[in-house]
Motif scaffolding. Sequence first.
Motif, PDB file in Angstrom:
ATOM      1  N   PRO A 109      33.658  -3.583 -40.644  1.00 27.57           N
ATOM      2  CA  PRO A 109      33.380  -4.417 -41.788  1.00 27.57           C
ATOM      3  C   PRO A 109      32.706  -4.541 -41.085  1.00 27.57           C
ATOM      4  O   PRO A 109      32.624  -4.869 -38.713  1.00 27.57           O
ATOM      5  CB  PRO A 109      34.546  -5.556 -41.337  1.00 27.57           C
ATOM      6  CG  PRO A 109      35.926  -5.291 -41.564  1.00 27.57           C
ATOM      7  CD  PRO A 109      35.678  -4.119 -40.908  1.00 27.57           C
ATOM      8  N   GLY A 110      30.900  -4.120 -41.532  1.00 31.08           N
ATOM      9  CA  GLY A 110      29.620  -4.961 -40.352  1.00 31.08           C
ATOM     10  C   GLY A 110      28.678  -3.231 -39.842  1.00 31.08           C
ATOM     11  O   GLY A 110      28.270  -3.541 -39.722  1.00 31.08           O
ATOM     12  N   GLY A 111      29.985  -2.568 -40.180  1.00 27.98           N
ATOM     13  CA  GLY A 111      29.103  -0.823 -39.563  1.00 27.98           C
ATOM     14  C   GLY A 111      30.202  -0.174 -39.035  1.00 27.98           C
ATOM     15  O   GLY A 111      30.940   0.562 -40.050  1.00 27.98           O
ATOM     16  N   VAL A 112      30.113   0.794 -37.708  1.00 25.47           N
ATOM     17  CA  VAL A 112      31.639   1.601 -37.514  1.00 25.47           C
ATOM     18  C   VAL A 112      31.789   1.333 -36.422  1.00 25.47           C
ATOM     19  O   VAL A 112      31.084   0.610 -35.594  1.00 25.47           O
ATOM     20  CB  VAL A 112      30.654   2.692 -38.104  1.00 25.47           C
ATOM     21  CG1 VAL A 112      30.116   3.426 -39.087  1.00 25.47           C
ATOM     22  CG2 VAL A 112      29.346   3.174 -36.482  1.00 25.47           C
ATOM     23  N   VAL A 113      32.919   2.026 -36.202  1.00 24.33           N
ATOM     24  CA  VAL A 113      33.596   1.332 -34.748  1.00 24.33           C
ATOM     25  C   VAL A 113      33.963   3.217 -34.124  1.00 24.33           C
ATOM     26  O   VAL A 113      33.905   3.870 -34.841  1.00 24.33           O
ATOM     27  CB  VAL A 113      35.199   1.030 -35.242  1.00 24.33           C
ATOM     28  CG1 VAL A 113      35.470   0.556 -33.231  1.00 24.33           C
ATOM     29  CG2 VAL A 113      34.627  -0.532 -35.600  1.00 24.33           C
ATOM     30  N   ALA A 149      26.455   0.898 -35.507  1.00 27.84           N
ATOM     31  CA  ALA A 149      27.229   0.264 -34.212  1.00 27.84           C
ATOM     32  C   ALA A 149      26.981  -0.841 -33.725  1.00 27.84           C
ATOM     33  O   ALA A 149      27.939  -1.478 -33.677  1.00 27.84           O
ATOM     34  CB  ALA A 149      27.033   0.882 -33.396  1.00 27.84           C
ATOM     35  N   VAL A 150      26.238  -1.439 -33.679  1.00 28.39           N
ATOM     36  CA  VAL A 150      25.456  -2.938 -33.828  1.00 28.39           C
ATOM     37  C   VAL A 150      25.639  -4.341 -34.549  1.00 28.39           C
ATOM     38  O   VAL A 150      26.309  -4.769 -34.218  1.00 28.39           O
ATOM     39  CB  VAL A 150      23.940  -3.280 -33.326  1.00 28.39           C
ATOM     40  CG1 VAL A 150      23.263  -4.615 -33.577  1.00 28.39           C
ATOM     41  CG2 VAL A 150      23.407  -2.184 -32.312  1.00 28.39           C
ATOM     42  N   GLY A 151      25.688  -3.163 -35.413  1.00 22.75           N
ATOM     43  CA  GLY A 151      25.993  -4.621 -36.844  1.00 22.75           C
ATOM     44  C   GLY A 151      28.174  -4.505 -37.095  1.00 22.75           C
ATOM     45  O   GLY A 151      27.976  -5.641 -37.137  1.00 22.75           O
ATOM     46  N   TRP A 152      28.366  -3.798 -36.463  1.00 21.41           N
ATOM     47  CA  TRP A 152      29.764  -3.860 -36.227  1.00 21.41           C
ATOM     48  C   TRP A 152      30.403  -5.312 -35.193  1.00 21.41           C
ATOM     49  O   TRP A 152      30.428  -6.054 -35.215  1.00 21.41           O
ATOM     50  CB  TRP A 152      30.926  -2.584 -36.590  1.00 21.41           C
ATOM     51  CG  TRP A 152      32.608  -2.598 -36.245  1.00 21.41           C
ATOM     52  CD1 TRP A 152      33.012  -2.899 -36.678  1.00 21.41           C
ATOM     53  CD2 TRP A 152      32.643  -3.452 -34.568  1.00 21.41           C
ATOM     54  NE1 TRP A 152      34.495  -3.528 -36.159  1.00 21.41           N
ATOM     55  CE2 TRP A 152      34.280  -3.481 -34.709  1.00 21.41           C
ATOM     56  CE3 TRP A 152      32.657  -3.249 -33.039  1.00 21.41           C
ATOM     57  CZ2 TRP A 152      35.108  -3.498 -33.460  1.00 21.41           C
ATOM     58  CZ3 TRP A 152      33.116  -3.020 -32.213  1.00 21.41           C
ATOM     59  CH2 TRP A 152      34.567  -3.169 -32.000  1.00 21.41           C
ATOM     60  N   MET A 153      29.402  -4.752 -34.176  1.00 15.31           N
ATOM     61  CA  MET A 153      29.746  -5.950 -32.825  1.00 15.31           C
ATOM     62  C   MET A 153      29.463  -7.070 -33.101  1.00 15.31           C
ATOM     63  O   MET A 153      30.546  -7.913 -33.019  1.00 15.31           O
ATOM     64  CB  MET A 153      28.814  -4.961 -32.127  1.00 15.31           C
ATOM     65  CG  MET A 153      29.239  -5.610 -30.317  1.00 15.31           C
ATOM     66  SD  MET A 153      28.383  -4.770 -28.748  1.00 15.31           S
ATOM     67  CE  MET A 153      26.972  -5.891 -29.510  1.00 15.31           C
TER      68      MET A 153
END
Length: 623
Positions: free
Chosen positions: A301-305, A362-366
């Motif tokens: 959710p939000g991006g990538v890890v 990456a920022v989106g997931w964080m």
Amino acid sequence: MLELTLTAGAPEHVAEVREIVPDAAGPTTVLRVTVEGAGDWFHVGGALVGRGAPDVAALDSMPLMPCYAWERWPVITVGTTVGTTADAKKGATIGGRVFRSSMYVKLPVLVVECGGGAVGVSFPTTVRAGDRRVATWFALARVGTAIRFEVVVPASWTTLRKLPADYHEWLPTELVPETTTAPPGPWTTEPVRVVSGASVEDVLRRLAAALVPDAEAPDAQSHADRALRFLASVQDPATGAFLEWKRRGARGFLRGWFALPTYHRLAGTLARAARADSSLRAMAELTARPLLDPAATFAAPGGVVFHNSIRRDRLGRVRFYSHLGSGVAGYPGGQANAILSLACRVTAGSGTSADAALLRAAVGWMLAQRGDDGRLPRALRLVREPHETGLSLGPETRSDGADAEGAHALFAAAAACDEASWTAAGVGLLTHVEDAFAKRGHLRGYLRDNREAEPECVSHVAAIRAHLAARDVTGDAGHLTAAVRHGVHLAAWIRPARVTSLDTLVSSFGPRLAPCESLWAARAFHDLAAATGDALFARCAAACADVLRAEAGFPGWTEAHYWDETGVLHPHSFECVYSAEAVLEWAAAKGARIRCPAPGPTFHAEAPRSMLGRAMERWGPRR
């Protein structure tokens, strides 16, 4: 014995401790200090810090970490015939009170809030009897409106010692108790310095100026060259990944695994260096390859890890997985490191549109990991069932260190992508760091697999870097003021010894000399000195860089050396890529040129793994 009663505004002076005649029947008191009208906050040099009522005994609930290299540990005062790690309590009950060995003390100071300001004293962590040095023990308690502090030497104490066959084992099966008796007197020790000031920071600063050793600055260029040679020798030319925890000898905990760029920021560090030296471009691009591999991340959710490790299966295929979990920050790294590397690549002109898109994801997931309180998690465990991946979330994973590291990454990403909202989010995270610091009197959460309740100092390093970045991005001078405050508190975690270094945690992993964290701190102190012109920070930077002397006889740098009660250092039996990268970052800040390494040892496949290494390869998560 020296006895002192201090109040607000106590005059500054140095008091000699007279020759001490030991009491054969019981503990011998070396120093007793009473601070009348004590306020809420107290700090015993990186060994006990917080607000309210000091509780030395509570530190025993933090488990002993029987690390690879330690040999003997002072733990209890009653002998047993056999010991295990469960017996290894770090406190001792002497005369009905709980004492703690001063070998856990970093900078030997007691600082207490008092009368709107603060008072502080230095204190002896050892006594001398001829050529022999013996560690003291300390107790701290609040009695009414006073703080009482006592330093003693017991008549005897018990040490739990590893068997020779278990020297490099993580969890030894048996620990052998040994009783040590205090030497006959008379004893001598260092004088005691008394300081008072208008604030805690004022007192800490003055004590640090007197006690942090004036170390000789190492040659940054020679260490940068050595670091590049070492890194080239452990980089797999087929994947670009670095072999982490490479054994230094035939024995050791693990022969190594391949670490992805969440364990370090080399993809960014080398991209920046390649702008000045084009001969580094090939190594920089090779280092970025596993960072940019689509299999290195998974959607969330939000991006990538990002995963943090790489392996080859029995058919030679590359597989990505997460060793010990994946998350935002905390030892030895996480999403924040990947974001910093990607931002650096974009800023340095090495990145493509794919780099920028990955950075945004990456920022989106964080940012999506912020809880209702606006804070970030220390790290997220990946729970790998046969065909599933799960992320554990919750308020118990919140971390000051994650907030600070996340803020630092957001400022770098905002500058690379011109996203003002990321700058605002970073400032918000730093607000949480400062609120936590003011409320608890310490920071915590650097170690992702350790108790978050344990005070530590590495989060101060992250806070310094983040506040200095925030000042550069926002122009707000208040961030420099906050960075200076963290720098003064960080100085109290420097251990003056024959090799000076930062010692990172109150209890669990220690007492230790930590190359990676010490060089992170040296870089942070260097930046503070450059921003303020403060001579104390320049001295602290040189003192933390003194850690390099401990590694002079090895090809690379390890994770830690551990002090035993006799003052002997025991190094870990493996090399660490993230320690070598810390050397590069520190050397670059000192003006060293990061240049293509001279010919040296080349990468070769490791011998078969240890039992744990084989299990990691066999049962590691598949992608």
